[in-house]
Design an enzyme around this catalytic site. Sequence first.
Site, PDB file in Angstrom:
ATOM      1  N   ARG A   1       0.839  -1.193   0.000  1.00 49.58           N
ATOM      2  CA  ARG A   1       0.000   0.000   0.000  1.00 49.58           C
ATOM      3  C   ARG A   1       0.872   1.240   0.000  1.00 49.58           C
ATOM      4  O   ARG A   1       1.754   1.382   0.846  1.00 49.58           O
ATOM      5  CB  ARG A   1      -0.871  -0.063   1.259  1.00 49.58           C
ATOM      6  CG  ARG A   1      -1.835   1.068   1.405  1.00 49.58           C
ATOM      7  CD  ARG A   1      -2.834   0.723   2.483  1.00 49.58           C
ATOM      8  NE  ARG A   1      -2.445   1.234   3.786  1.00 49.58           N
ATOM      9  CZ  ARG A   1      -3.304   1.752   4.651  1.00 49.58           C
ATOM     10  NH1 ARG A   1      -4.585   1.797   4.365  1.00 49.58           N
ATOM     11  NH2 ARG A   1      -2.902   2.183   5.816  1.00 49.58           N
TER      12      ARG A   1
ATOM     13  N   THR B   1      -1.001   7.687  -1.113  1.00 49.99           N
ATOM     14  CA  THR B   1      -2.216   7.645  -1.954  1.00 49.99           C
ATOM     15  C   THR B   1      -3.167   6.531  -1.492  1.00 49.99           C
ATOM     16  O   THR B   1      -4.318   6.503  -1.911  1.00 49.99           O
ATOM     17  CB  THR B   1      -1.847   7.366  -3.416  1.00 49.99           C
ATOM     18  OG1 THR B   1      -1.248   6.057  -3.473  1.00 49.99           O
ATOM     19  CG2 THR B   1      -0.866   8.389  -3.945  1.00 49.99           C
TER      20      THR B   1
ATOM     21  N   ASP C   1      -2.041  -2.573  12.124  1.00 51.28           N
ATOM     22  CA  ASP C   1      -1.489  -3.104  10.877  1.00 51.28           C
ATOM     23  C   ASP C   1      -1.321  -4.612  11.030  1.00 51.28           C
ATOM     24  O   ASP C   1      -0.457  -5.093  11.769  1.00 51.28           O
ATOM     25  CB  ASP C   1      -0.141  -2.438  10.582  1.00 51.28           C
ATOM     26  CG  ASP C   1       0.395  -2.831   9.211  1.00 51.28           C
ATOM     27  OD1 ASP C   1       0.476  -4.048   8.933  1.00 51.28           O
ATOM     28  OD2 ASP C   1       0.699  -1.940   8.413  1.00 51.28           O
TER      29      ASP C   1
ATOM     30  N   ASP D   1       2.180  -6.076  10.206  1.00 51.70           N
ATOM     31  CA  ASP D   1       3.195  -5.765  11.226  1.00 51.70           C
ATOM     32  C   ASP D   1       2.956  -6.590  12.481  1.00 51.70           C
ATOM     33  O   ASP D   1       3.910  -7.055  13.116  1.00 51.70           O
ATOM     34  CB  ASP D   1       3.145  -4.281  11.594  1.00 51.70           C
ATOM     35  CG  ASP D   1       3.779  -3.397  10.524  1.00 51.70           C
ATOM     36  OD1 ASP D   1       4.287  -3.950   9.529  1.00 51.70           O
ATOM     37  OD2 ASP D   1       3.737  -2.166  10.688  1.00 51.70           O
TER      38      ASP D   1
HETATM   39  N1  URA Z   1      -4.388  -2.777   6.674  1.00 51.33           N
HETATM   40  C1  URA Z   1      -4.207  -3.133   7.958  1.00 51.33           C
HETATM   41  O1  URA Z   1      -3.384  -4.005   8.269  1.00 51.33           O
HETATM   42  N2  URA Z   1      -4.955  -2.525   8.905  1.00 51.33           N
HETATM   43  C2  URA Z   1      -5.872  -1.587   8.610  1.00 51.33           C
HETATM   44  O2  URA Z   1      -6.518  -1.079   9.517  1.00 51.33           O
HETATM   45  C3  URA Z   1      -6.040  -1.218   7.254  1.00 51.33           C
HETATM   46  C4  URA Z   1      -5.289  -1.831   6.308  1.00 51.33           C
END
Ligand code: URA
Length: 207
Positions: A102, A106, A198, A201
Amino acid sequence: MQVDVLDHPLAAVALTILRDESTSRPTFRAALHDLAMMLVYEAARTLPTTPVTVRTPLAETTGARLAVEPVVVPVLRAGLGMLPAAHAFVPDAVSAFIGLARDEETFQPTVYLESVPADLTGRPVLLLDPMLATGGSALHALRLLANRGARGIVVVSVVSAPEGIAALEASGLDLRLVTAAVDDGLNDTAYIVPGLGDAGDRLFGAV
Ligand code: URA
């Protein structure tokens, strides 16, 4: 699009562990596996079966086997955390991989890996994407799969945002979504709130 939100006490317990910021990485991985088992079990409800005859020690009877080998597609990285659950229930499934990163400005997905069979016609496909946020990554993956002939794809997500669900609905693709929660929405960095942070992560560590 059919949206199935898993309503089960064990799913709620696993999701709470995932949401808790104090959960350690090993415990997060284990809870994601547990919840993915429940989600994949529900997602697999629509897999077609063929009747087979077997002999028990007592008599002949009719059972079932999967009619077609499904294809499971984790969206890398975080979708990898759901793959062992799919393997546990559907050991003969073919695993395909889509790697999307990602862009943090953007929020658009960029592709770094596409390892997907050329022809998915007639193959049931489960897309494993734990966080359905804007829907951008999922849609990118779904269009790729649909262009290769996949129909009736089941998106398996842990937490979904209303924005992501709306984006999938607006795509006009033939889809089903199986998720453990529909959260409030996205913050200004496109993270799901309350969400769980995330997912990549928390599973694998920040890189
Ligand atoms: N990706 C993630 O890991 N967490 C989110 O909240 C949005 C996208």
